[in-house]
Design a protein around this motif. Structure first.
Motif, PDB file in Angstrom:
ATOM      1  N   UNK A   1       0.831  -1.209   0.000  1.00  0.00           N
ATOM      2  CA  UNK A   1       0.000   0.000   0.000  1.00  0.00           C
ATOM      3  C   UNK A   1       0.862   1.253   0.000  1.00  0.00           C
ATOM      4  N   UNK A   2       1.988   1.216   0.707  1.00  0.00           N
ATOM      5  CA  UNK A   2       2.898   2.366   0.719  1.00  0.00           C
ATOM      6  C   UNK A   2       3.517   2.574  -0.663  1.00  0.00           C
ATOM      7  N   UNK A   3       3.774   1.473  -1.355  1.00  0.00           N
ATOM      8  CA  UNK A   3       4.375   1.552  -2.689  1.00  0.00           C
ATOM      9  C   UNK A   3       3.430   2.243  -3.679  1.00  0.00           C
ATOM     10  N   UNK A   4       2.121   2.009  -3.506  1.00  0.00           N
ATOM     11  CA  UNK A   4       1.144   2.556  -4.446  1.00  0.00           C
ATOM     12  C   UNK A   4       0.297   3.658  -3.809  1.00  0.00           C
ATOM     13  N   UNK A   5       0.905   4.449  -2.943  1.00  0.00           N
ATOM     14  CA  UNK A   5       0.173   5.506  -2.235  1.00  0.00           C
ATOM     15  C   UNK A   5      -0.598   6.409  -3.187  1.00  0.00           C
ATOM     16  N   UNK A   6       0.031   6.773  -4.305  1.00  0.00           N
ATOM     17  CA  UNK A   6      -0.597   7.710  -5.238  1.00  0.00           C
ATOM     18  C   UNK A   6      -1.674   7.055  -6.103  1.00  0.00           C
ATOM     19  N   UNK A   7      -1.824   5.732  -5.999  1.00  0.00           N
ATOM     20  CA  UNK A   7      -2.784   5.023  -6.854  1.00  0.00           C
ATOM     21  C   UNK A   7      -3.887   4.341  -6.053  1.00  0.00           C
ATOM     22  N   UNK A   8      -3.952   4.607  -4.751  1.00  0.00           N
ATOM     23  CA  UNK A   8      -4.993   4.001  -3.919  1.00  0.00           C
ATOM     24  C   UNK A   8      -6.355   4.613  -4.225  1.00  0.00           C
ATOM     25  N   UNK A   9      -7.452   3.842  -4.071  1.00  0.00           N
ATOM     26  CA  UNK A   9      -7.474   2.470  -3.554  1.00  0.00           C
ATOM     27  C   UNK A   9      -7.147   1.447  -4.639  1.00  0.00           C
TER      28      UNK A   9
END
Length: 280
Positions: free
Chosen positions: A19-27
Motif C-alpha cells: 500500500x505504501x508503494x502505491x500511495x498515489x494510486x490508492x485504492x
C-alpha cells in the motif's frame, strides 16, 4: 480483541509495504494487492493464498491497522433521488461549486473518440481516475460483450460522427483473446449498418508484457479447447497498478492530438473563470 498470529502479522506488514508503494494510486483492489504479494514472493498464486489474504486484510481493516479507503471492494449499488436544496442561497452556493467544476468535452477537436473498456470490474476506479483528465468514458464487466452492448457501441459511434476507438484491457487467456476479437468484429458489423467506423486496440495484457514485467501465469484450463498460443494465462490485475497506469496513459496520449487537447484545456479554464465572475 483480535490477536493475529505471527504469520498473519508478517502478511499484514507485507500488505502495508504494498500500500505504501502505491500511495498515489490508492485504492487498489484486493486482487491487485494479491498479485503484488505474489510478485514480492510473499504468497503463492493459489486460491487458498488469496482467501488467506482476504481474511487477513478484512481483519486488518476492522482493527484499524489497514485504512478502509486503501482497499477497493467494488460491491454494492446505490441509486439516490434527485438533489434537493435548503433554500435559494443553498442553490446559489451549489451553482458556484458547479461552476468551479465546469469542464468542456476534453476530446473536442480530436479525430476520434476514445473509450476505455476493461474486462475486470475491479480496475474500474483506477481506470476512471486515469481517464478523467482526458475525458474518456470507462466501461467494465461483461455488459459490453452482449449483443445489445455491441449495438449500443455502434450507436454511440454514429452519434459521435467520427470513429470510436476502444482501448481494451483484459486477461491473457483464451476468453480474453477471443472475446475482444469477436467484440471488434460484431461492433464493426453494426457500425457498418449505421455508417460509422469503430476500432478496438488491445493494450493489456499481452505476452510481451508478461515477459517484460515478469507477471505470474498459470496453465490454460484443459477443458478450454479454443486456440491459444501463449505459454500461460495471466489476469489483468496481475499488472502492478503503476505499470497499468503507465500503459493506459501512454495508450491515450499516443492517440490524442495533445496540442488540440491543450487548447481545449485553456478554453475550459477561461470559461470557468468567466462563469465564476458572473455568479459572483
Amino acid at each position: 480483541m483480535w490477536r493475529p498470529r505471527p504469520p498473519t502479522l508478517r502478511l499484514l506488514a507485507a500488505v502495508e509495504v504494498i500500500l505504501a508503494r502505491y500511495t498515489q494510486l490508492l485504492p487498489i483492489s484486493l486482487r491487485q494487492c494479491f498479485y503484488a504479494a505474489v510478485s514480492d514472493g510473499v504468497l503463492e498464486k493459489t486460491e487458498r493464498a488469496y482467501k488467506r489474504l482476504g481474511e487477513a486484510v478484512g481483519m486488518g481493516r476492522r482493527s484499524g491497522r489497514i485504512p478502509w479507503e486503501a482497499i477497493r471492494d467494488d460491491t454494492g449499488t446505490c441509486v439516490e433521488p434527485p438533489p434537493t436544496f435548503t433554500g435559494p442561497e443553498d442553490f446559489h452556493t451549489t451553482m458556484r461549486r458547479a461552476a468551479q467544476r465546469y469542464r468542456r468535452d476534453r476530446q473536442e477537436g480530436q479525430a476520434q473518440v476514445l473509450e476505455l473498456w476493461s474486462e475486470s470490474a475491479g480496475t474500474t476506479t483506477q481506470l476512471a481516475r486515469l481517464a478523467e483528465p482526458y475525458g474518456l468514458t470507462v466501461r467494465s464487466g461483461g455488459g459490453f460483450d452482449s449483443l445489445s452492448g455491441k449495438h449500443e457501441a455502434a450507436l454511440r459511434a454514429a452519434s459521435y460522427k467520427k470513429p470510436l476507438v476502444t482501448l481494451h484491457l483484459g486477461d491473457l487467456d483464451p476468453s480474453g483473446v477471443h472475446v475482444p476479437r469477436a467484440l471488434a468484429e460484431d461492433v464493426a458489423a453494426f457500425a457498418t449498418t449505421h455508417d460509422c467506423r469503430t476500432e478496438l486496440a488491445r493494450i493489456a495484457v499481452t505476452e510481451d508484457q508478461v515477459a517484460r514485467y515478469g507477471l505470474p501465469s498459470a496453465p490454460p484450463k484443459p477443458t478450454d479447447r479454443r486456440s491459444f498460443t501463449a505459454s500461460g494465462t495471466t489476469q489483468l490485475e496481475a499488472l502492478p497498478p503503476d505499470r497499468l497506469a503507465a500503459l493506459v496513459r501512454t495508450a491515450i496520449e499516443e492517440r490524442l492530438n495533445m496540442s488540440v487537447y491543450a487548447q481545449v484545456m485553456e478554453r475550459e479554464r477561461a470559461e470557468r473563470a468567466e462563469l465564476l465572475r458572473e455568479l459572483e
